[in-house]
Design a protein around this motif. Structure first.
Motif, PDB file in Angstrom:
ATOM      1  N   GLU A   1     102.593 -35.697  38.459  1.00  0.00           N
ATOM      2  CA  GLU A   1     102.738 -34.306  38.864  1.00  0.00           C
ATOM      3  C   GLU A   1     103.164 -34.251  40.328  1.00  0.00           C
ATOM      4  N   PHE A   2     104.173 -33.425  40.605  1.00  0.00           N
ATOM      5  CA  PHE A   2     104.685 -33.239  41.961  1.00  0.00           C
ATOM      6  C   PHE A   2     104.367 -31.819  42.390  1.00  0.00           C
ATOM      7  N   ASN A   3     103.447 -31.677  43.356  1.00  0.00           N
ATOM      8  CA  ASN A   3     102.977 -30.354  43.789  1.00  0.00           C
ATOM      9  C   ASN A   3     103.299 -30.122  45.256  1.00  0.00           C
ATOM     10  N   PRO A   4     104.417 -29.469  45.581  1.00  0.00           N
ATOM     11  CA  PRO A   4     104.656 -29.067  46.968  1.00  0.00           C
ATOM     12  C   PRO A   4     103.857 -27.812  47.285  1.00  0.00           C
ATOM     13  N   GLY A   5     103.640 -27.567  48.573  1.00  0.00           N
ATOM     14  CA  GLY A   5     102.910 -26.367  48.950  1.00  0.00           C
ATOM     15  C   GLY A   5     102.807 -26.217  50.441  1.00  0.00           C
ATOM     16  N   ILE A   6     102.047 -25.234  50.853  1.00  0.00           N
ATOM     17  CA  ILE A   6     101.857 -24.974  52.272  1.00  0.00           C
ATOM     18  C   ILE A   6     100.426 -24.515  52.514  1.00  0.00           C
ATOM     19  N   GLY A   7      99.877 -24.946  53.647  1.00  0.00           N
ATOM     20  CA  GLY A   7      98.519 -24.579  54.008  1.00  0.00           C
ATOM     21  C   GLY A   7      98.482 -23.817  55.312  1.00  0.00           C
ATOM     22  N   PHE A   8      97.470 -22.968  55.453  1.00  0.00           N
ATOM     23  CA  PHE A   8      97.225 -22.227  56.680  1.00  0.00           C
ATOM     24  C   PHE A   8      95.803 -22.555  57.116  1.00  0.00           C
ATOM     25  N   ARG A   9      95.632 -22.997  58.354  1.00  0.00           N
ATOM     26  CA  ARG A   9      94.330 -23.492  58.802  1.00  0.00           C
ATOM     27  C   ARG A   9      93.897 -22.807  60.101  1.00  0.00           C
ATOM     28  N   ALA A  10      92.618 -22.596  60.257  1.00  0.00           N
ATOM     29  CA  ALA A  10      92.007 -22.157  61.505  1.00  0.00           C
ATOM     30  C   ALA A  10      90.925 -23.164  61.858  1.00  0.00           C
ATOM     31  N   VAL A  11      91.027 -23.771  63.031  1.00  0.00           N
ATOM     32  CA  VAL A  11      90.141 -24.860  63.431  1.00  0.00           C
ATOM     33  C   VAL A  11      89.348 -24.433  64.660  1.00  0.00           C
ATOM     34  N   VAL A  12      88.033 -24.397  64.518  1.00  0.00           N
ATOM     35  CA  VAL A  12      87.134 -24.055  65.620  1.00  0.00           C
ATOM     36  C   VAL A  12      86.353 -25.308  65.982  1.00  0.00           C
ATOM     37  N   SER A  13      86.691 -25.923  67.104  1.00  0.00           N
ATOM     38  CA  SER A  13      86.003 -27.143  67.517  1.00  0.00           C
ATOM     39  C   SER A  13      84.560 -26.829  67.878  1.00  0.00           C
ATOM     40  N   PRO A  14      83.650 -27.769  67.615  1.00  0.00           N
ATOM     41  CA  PRO A  14      83.905 -29.140  67.197  1.00  0.00           C
ATOM     42  C   PRO A  14      83.705 -29.409  65.700  1.00  0.00           C
ATOM     43  N   ASN A  15      83.473 -28.363  64.862  1.00  0.00           N
ATOM     44  CA  ASN A  15      82.990 -28.702  63.524  1.00  0.00           C
ATOM     45  C   ASN A  15      83.397 -27.766  62.394  1.00  0.00           C
ATOM     46  N   ILE A  16      84.240 -26.774  62.604  1.00  0.00           N
ATOM     47  CA  ILE A  16      84.506 -25.807  61.554  1.00  0.00           C
ATOM     48  C   ILE A  16      86.009 -25.697  61.307  1.00  0.00           C
ATOM     49  N   ILE A  17      86.398 -25.827  60.049  1.00  0.00           N
ATOM     50  CA  ILE A  17      87.789 -25.640  59.631  1.00  0.00           C
ATOM     51  C   ILE A  17      87.814 -24.685  58.459  1.00  0.00           C
TER      52      ILE A  17
END
Length: 411
Positions: free
Chosen positions: A373-389
Motif C-alpha cells: 500500500e502506498f499512502n501519501p499525505g500531509i501532516g500539520f503539527r504544533a509542538v510545545v517544548s519540552p513535551n507536547i506535540i
C-alpha cells in the motif's frame, strides 16, 4: 477522542476567546510547585474530529494549561463533552502532568451513552538510578464499538468489512537499563483480556455473523500474557521531540498458555528510525523501516501483525490489514513554518508531507511488491517544548482519505 484535545486547542486558540490568570498554588493541590502563584491559560473550544472507524464527532471542551517558572506547560486538564451518531454523548476528562522532561503521567477517563468507554493511566520515568533506569507503565480498560475486521492478507476487500466491539482490560510494563554506550536492554511484560461483542455501527454486519469470520481465532475473545526481551540502540537528542540521531530496536516476545495466554505464539520485531536535521532543524527528514512477524498456531486475530491507523499506514483506519508478518516504511519531512505565541503558549508550527509504504503477508519470502500500500499525505503539527506535540495527519489510500488527530509524533 482524548488524543484530539491538545492539537485542537492550539489550532483554534488563535481565533477564539481565552484568558490568562494567576492562581495561588495552595488552591491547586494536584500541582507540585515552588511558585506562590501558577500561570493558568484557560481556553473554551468547540471540538470537531474525524476518523475512518468512528466517523465524525463534535462537541466542546475547556482546556486549562498550567505553566512553571520557565513558562513551560507542565500540566494540562481538559474536560470534554461530545456527540457521535454511533455512541451518543460522551463525557471525557483528560489530564497530563509533566513534572520534568524525564517524567510524565497521563490519565484519561471517558464514558459514552452507548458502548464506548475508556479508562487509562500512563506513567513514564527516566530519572531513576542516575537516569540509567527507564520505567514505563500503561494500565487500561476500554470498550470500542467502532472496531473493524476485513479478513486476513493484504488483499482483504473493503466489501468484506465487518464491525464489532473490542473490550479489553490489561497493562503493559517495561524496564530498560544501559549495558553499553547508547544501548539498553529492555524487559517487558504485557497482559490483556479481550472480549468481542456486537458493534455500534449498525450498517455493517457483526464479525461473528459473517460465516467465514465466525471461527477465526480470537473471535470469541481471548487472553494474552507475554514477556518481551529487547535491545535498543539510540543516539536521539530527545526522547519526546527528537531532532537528530537514530534509534534501532530488535525484540522477541513470547506468549505461553502456561502463563495464562489462550495460545502459544511468538512475536519478532525489528525497527530502525532516523532523524536528519537541516538549517538549524528548520527541516528534519524522518524515516522508519519496520518488520514484524508472528509465529504460532491459533494466534488470535488481534495478536497478529497489523497495519493501518495513525502510526503505520495513515491512509486507512486502525487494524485494516492483518496477517502473520508485515513490512513497513514511513518517510516524512517535518518543516517548521513559524514560531508563534498565543495566550502565553509558545508553539512551533510544522508542516509534514509524508509517504507510508507497507504490506502484510503470511511470511517474508511470500512478499509481493504489488501488494504494498502506498499512502501519501500531509501532516500539520504544533509542538510545545519540552513535551507536547499535537497533530493532524491526512493520508490517502485506495479506499479514500483518512484523517487522524492525535498527541505525539506518529513515530
Amino acid at each position: 477522542m482524548r488524543t484530539s484535545i491538545f492539537f485542537l486547542i492550539l489550532f483554534l486558540m488563535a481565533c477564539l476567546a481565552g484568558c490568562t490568570s494567576f492562581i495561588p498554588a495552595a488552591n491547586l493541590p494536584l500541582v507540585r510547585t515552588d511558585q506562590e502563584t501558577v500561570k493558568v491559560v484557560t481556553i473554551p473550544l468547540p471540538v470537531i474530529a474525524s476518523s475512518p472507524n468512528e466517523g465524525i464527532t463534535y462537541g466542546g471542551l475547556t482546556a486549562f494549561l498550567l505553566h512553571n517558572q520557565k513558562d513551560e506547560v507542565t500540566t494540562l486538564f481538559a474536560p470534554q463533552v461530545n456527540y457521535n451518531e454511533n455512541f451518543g454523548v460522551t463525557g471525557t476528562l483528560y489530564g497530563a502532568f509533566y513534572p520534568s522532561p524525564l517524567r510524565s503521567v497521563e490519565v484519561n477517563l471517558a464514558k459514552s451513552g452507548r458502548i464506548n468507554e475508556d479508562y487509562e493511566i500512563k506513567l513514564r520515568d527516566q530519572d531513576l538510578f542516575d537516569r540509567k533506569l527507564e520505567l514505563n507503565l500503561f494500565v487500561f480498560g476500554f470498550r470500542d464499538g467502532s472496531a473493524r475486521f476485513f479478513g486476513f492478507q493484504s488483499r482483504s476487500a473493503s466489501k468484506d468489512e465487518s464491525n464489532y466491539t473490542d473490550q479489553e482490560i490489561g497493562f503493559t510494563a517495561s524496564a530498560g537499563y544501559p549495558i553499553l554506550p547508547n544501548t539498553q536492554l529492555v524487559f517487558g511484560e504485557r497482559y490483556k483480556d479481550v472480549e468481542i461483542g456486537t458493534g455500534a455501527v449498525k450498517k455493517l454486519p457483526f464479525l461473528r455473523d459473517v460465516p467465514r469470520f465466525a471461527n477465526i481465532p480470537g473471535a470469541d475473545g481471548f487472553a494474552a500474557h507475554a514477556q518481551q526481551l529487547a535491545l535498543v540502540y539510540s543516539t536521539m537528542d530527545n526522547q519526546v521531540i527528537p531532532t537528530t540521531g537514530i534509534r534501532a530496536k530488535a525484540s522477541i516476545e513470547s506468549s505461553l498458555t502456561a502463563f495464562g495466554s489462550s495460545a502459544n505464539y511468538r512475536h519478532y520485531e525489528a525497527e530502525l528510525k532516523g532523524y536528519y536535521p537541516l538549517l538549524d532543524a528548520r527541516f528534519i527528514t524522518v524515516g522508519r523501516i519496520g518488520y514484524n512477524q508472528t509465529l504460532g498456531n491459533d494466534v488470535p486475530f488481534l495478536e497478529r501483525s497489523i497495519l493501518g491507523g495513525e502510526s503505520t499506514l495513515r491512509g486507512y483506519g486502525r487494524n485494516r490489514f492483518i496477517d502473520n508478518s508485515y513490512l513497513l516504511c514511513n518517510l516524512e519531512e517535518r518543516i517548521r513554518l513559524f514560531r508563534w505565541e498565543v495566550f502565553g503558549v509558545r508553539a512551533d508550527w510544522e508542516l509534514a508531507p509524508f509517504i507510508d509504504l507497507g504490506s502484510v503477508m503470511k511470511s517474508l519470502d511470500e512478499g509481493d511488491t504489488s501488494s504494498f500500500e502506498f499512502n501519501p499525505g500531509i501532516g500539520f503539527r504544533a509542538v510545545v517544548s519540552p513535551n507536547i506535540i499535537g497533530r493532524i495527519d491526512v493520508g490517502i489510500g485506495k479506499e479514500g482519505p483518512a484523517v487522524f488527530v492525535g498527541l505525539g509524533y506518529p513515530f
